[in-house]
Design a protein around this motif. Structure first.
Motif, PDB file in Angstrom:
ATOM      1  N   TYR A 121      -1.873   8.879  19.807  1.00 26.35           N
ATOM      2  CA  TYR A 121      -1.941   9.193  18.379  1.00 26.35           C
ATOM      3  C   TYR A 121      -0.622   9.810  17.929  1.00 26.35           C
ATOM      4  CZ  TYR A 121      -3.171  11.698  14.108  1.00 26.35           C
ATOM      5  OH  TYR A 121      -3.188  12.180  12.823  1.00 26.35           O
ATOM      6  N   GLN A 123      -8.921   9.408  14.611  1.00 30.37           N
ATOM      7  CA  GLN A 123      -7.965  10.408  14.136  1.00 30.37           C
ATOM      8  C   GLN A 123      -7.198   9.896  12.920  1.00 30.37           C
ATOM      9  OE1 GLN A 123      -6.275  11.070  18.265  1.00 30.37           O
ATOM     10  NE2 GLN A 123      -6.134  13.170  17.527  1.00 30.37           N
ATOM     11  N   SER A 142       2.836   3.403  15.916  1.00 27.71           N
ATOM     12  CA  SER A 142       1.990   3.473  17.113  1.00 27.71           C
ATOM     13  C   SER A 142       1.036   2.295  17.166  1.00 27.71           C
ATOM     14  CB  SER A 142       1.196   4.781  17.141  1.00 27.71           C
ATOM     15  OG  SER A 142       0.092   4.719  16.256  1.00 27.71           O
ATOM     16  N   CYS A 166      -8.294   7.549  18.954  1.00 28.94           N
ATOM     17  CA  CYS A 166      -7.073   7.545  18.137  1.00 28.94           C
ATOM     18  C   CYS A 166      -7.331   6.945  16.764  1.00 28.94           C
ATOM     19  CB  CYS A 166      -5.961   6.774  18.842  1.00 28.94           C
ATOM     20  SG  CYS A 166      -5.284   7.573  20.308  1.00 28.94           S
ATOM     21  N   GLU A 170     -10.407   5.899  24.531  1.00 29.00           N
ATOM     22  CA  GLU A 170      -9.219   6.613  24.047  1.00 29.00           C
ATOM     23  C   GLU A 170      -8.644   5.928  22.810  1.00 29.00           C
ATOM     24  OE1 GLU A 170      -7.923   9.556  25.058  1.00 29.00           O
ATOM     25  OE2 GLU A 170      -9.724   9.669  26.310  1.00 29.00           O
ATOM     26  N   PRO A 194      -2.277   2.382  18.140  1.00 30.02           N
ATOM     27  CA  PRO A 194      -3.545   2.701  17.471  1.00 30.02           C
ATOM     28  C   PRO A 194      -3.415   2.714  15.945  1.00 30.02           C
ATOM     29  CG  PRO A 194      -3.191   4.173  19.329  1.00 30.02           C
ATOM     30  CD  PRO A 194      -1.907   3.427  19.125  1.00 30.02           C
TER      31      PRO A 194
END
Length: 496
Positions: free
Chosen positions: A137, A191, A150, A188, A184, A152
């Motif tokens: 993240y 988030q 990124s 992300c 995971e 994600p």
């Protein structure tokens, strides 16, 4: 010589399986060697064996990559799967036709094309392998970035665009080499939903997407860089292929999901070695403790015995016998999966290590062996000791061999690492964290008893004081002396 293309293959009268046109059902982040030898191979086989009738659009995850080469060859490339199965040499090849094109999202036009695919009725899957550092993240990513920096962040942009287009949720298959890769990635994405203040309706839609954690297992040496070898392959094929890929013939894909997912994915119908399981954890344990644990368990002692590559070790009855006794008698009894499954996986390890096409150097395996022994071998060692109330002979010897490798006639400590001398006079470099190399250098004049005690009680190395394990200190000291006096091969033979 013509470049590989559908037209070139037609001109050559190619007889293998090809699928020239099909709906784009897969959006794949990553265009490198591994995914093309693994994921795109499985989907290519599903097209042939199960009528999946789907193509993958590859997304270049960073600014530089293979987009131009892939599109020049219309997504086609030759995959060689090489190795050994039950002692039989395997050298197969096929032209993979499951890829339609590759997009570079850092190009404005390609970013728009990626979003078009995201909103397509045909799209069913997102697949990724963006390296261990990919699922991270980054709060600096913004919703309006083209694209988010990124991985994600890009996935969140794609899912949001698909949601706003009113399309169905997706199945997301993460192949990164981290624990709980799918979970995971989902974490992300959530988030970013919070950070970008996206709607509850979108969050609820994302909950309907299936984020799968997966375990991938295939050794992929990758593209052929030697010009002479590449030229010989092209000449034999009759076309120029800048994307030749090479992997071992063994391959298994473990996907975590509900039982119904197995019938949604196209692999079961195609009879492929892709398994859907409720929890991928025991399968990761199987891989780490059997495959990776075998490497770490015998490689250091085998190197001290004068061997240099893994394959040669499989041609020596003592080294091979040591490895198999360690796996079948000491490691397998500590694992939770069915005995038959574990024994079949362990039996395949010998074939994989005997691959006639891969020169896997023992010194490359030796890198960072302290953390490797702790992660790969120590859990089996401790669980065996607790379960059997005695020390596992081969795993204990592997610990002694580790100490011997790190301390064998130390010559100097330099920036390159710790220089040691093998019994045949060859100088080798031990590579590990600086503090570990300093530790062994500081103990280069210690007796075997002093060295073993210092190693075993080093909590920073092992996360605990191993001198608490009954009889371990005396046994490791005895084994270390045997390695010094009789040589590592004789010490391994002693375990048999």
């Amino acid at each position: 010589m013509e470049k590989l293309s559908y037209k070139t293959l037609r001109m050559l009268g190619y007889k293998g399986y090809l699928l020239e046109k099909a709906p784009e059902k897969i959006l794949q982040f990553g265009e490198g060697n591994f995914l093309r030898a693994f994921v795109d191979y499985w989907f290519d086989m599903a097209n042939e064996k199960a009528g999946f009738n789907g193509k993958a659009v590859l997304i270049q995850p960073i600014r530089t990559g293979l987009t131009e080469q892939i599109n020049t060859q219309q997504g086609l490339y030759t995959l060689y799967l090489r190795g050994s199965e039950k002692g039989r040499r395997i050298d197969d090849k096929r032209v993979i036709s499951s890829v339609s094109r590759c997009l570079n999202p850092y190009d404005t036009e390609d970013f728009d094309k990626m979003m078009e695919v995201a909103a397509s009725d045909d799209l069913q899957y997102i697949v990724s392998n963006t390296t261990e550092a990919g699922i991270v993240y980054d709060p600096s990513c913004r919703r309006e970035d083209r694209p988010a920096s990124s991985f994600p962040g890009k996935v969140t942009q794609i899912l949001l665009h698909r949601f706003e287009a009113g399309k169905e949720p997706l199945i997301i298959l993460s192949c990164e080499l981290i624990d709980n890769n799918g979970k995971e990635l989902k974490k992300c994405v959530e988030q970013y939903i919070d950070h970008w203040k996206l709607s509850d309706a979108f969050h609820n839609w994302c909950e309907k997407c299936t984020f799968c954690s997966t375990l991938v297992d295939r050794i992929v040496p990758g593209r052929v860089h030697d010009p002479k070898t590449k030229s010989e392959m092209d000449r034999a094929n009759g076309y120029e292929d800048d994307l030749i890929d090479v992997g071992e013939c063994f391959g298994v894909w473990i996907i975590e999901g509900s039982s119904g997912l197995e019938n949604v994915l196209p692999f079961k119908k195609a009879g492929l070695n892709v398994q859907v399981v409720s929890d991928v954890t025991p399968y990761k344990q199987r891989k780490v403790r059997i495959l990776n644990g075998a490497h770490t368990g015998f490689a250091l002692g085998a190197y001290l015995a004068g061997f240099n590559i893994v394959r040669d070790c499989m041609h020596d009855e003592t080294i091979k016998g040591f490895m198999n006794k360690m796996l079948f008698d000491e490691v397998i009894p500590t694992l939770p999966l069915e005995q038959q499954d574990l024994e079949a996986f362990a039996a395949a390890v010998e074939d994989r290590f005997n691959n006639p096409f891969i020169n896997h150097e023992l010194l490359s395996i030796s890198l960072n062996s302290t953390s490797k022994w702790r992660a790969r071998n120590m859990p089996s060692f401790l669980e065996y000791t607790e379960k059997k109330n005695k020390l596992p002979t081969c795993l204990t010897m592997s610990l002694a061999a580790y100490i011997a490798f790190y301390s064998n006639d130390i010559q100097e400590r330099s920036e390159k690492g710790l220089s040691c001398r093998r019994d045949d006079g060859i100088i080798y470099i031990v590579s590990d964290d600086a503090w570990i190399l300093d530790f062994y250098n500081e103990h280069k004049n210690s007796t075997e008893e002093e060295l073993v005690h210092a190693v075993l009680c080093n909590v920073k190395m092992w996360g605990r004081n191993l001198t608490d394990v009954p009889d371990l200190e005396q046994t490791v000291t005895m084994y270390l002396k045997k390695i010094h006096e009789d040589g590592a091969k004789e010490a391994f033979a002693f375990c048999l």
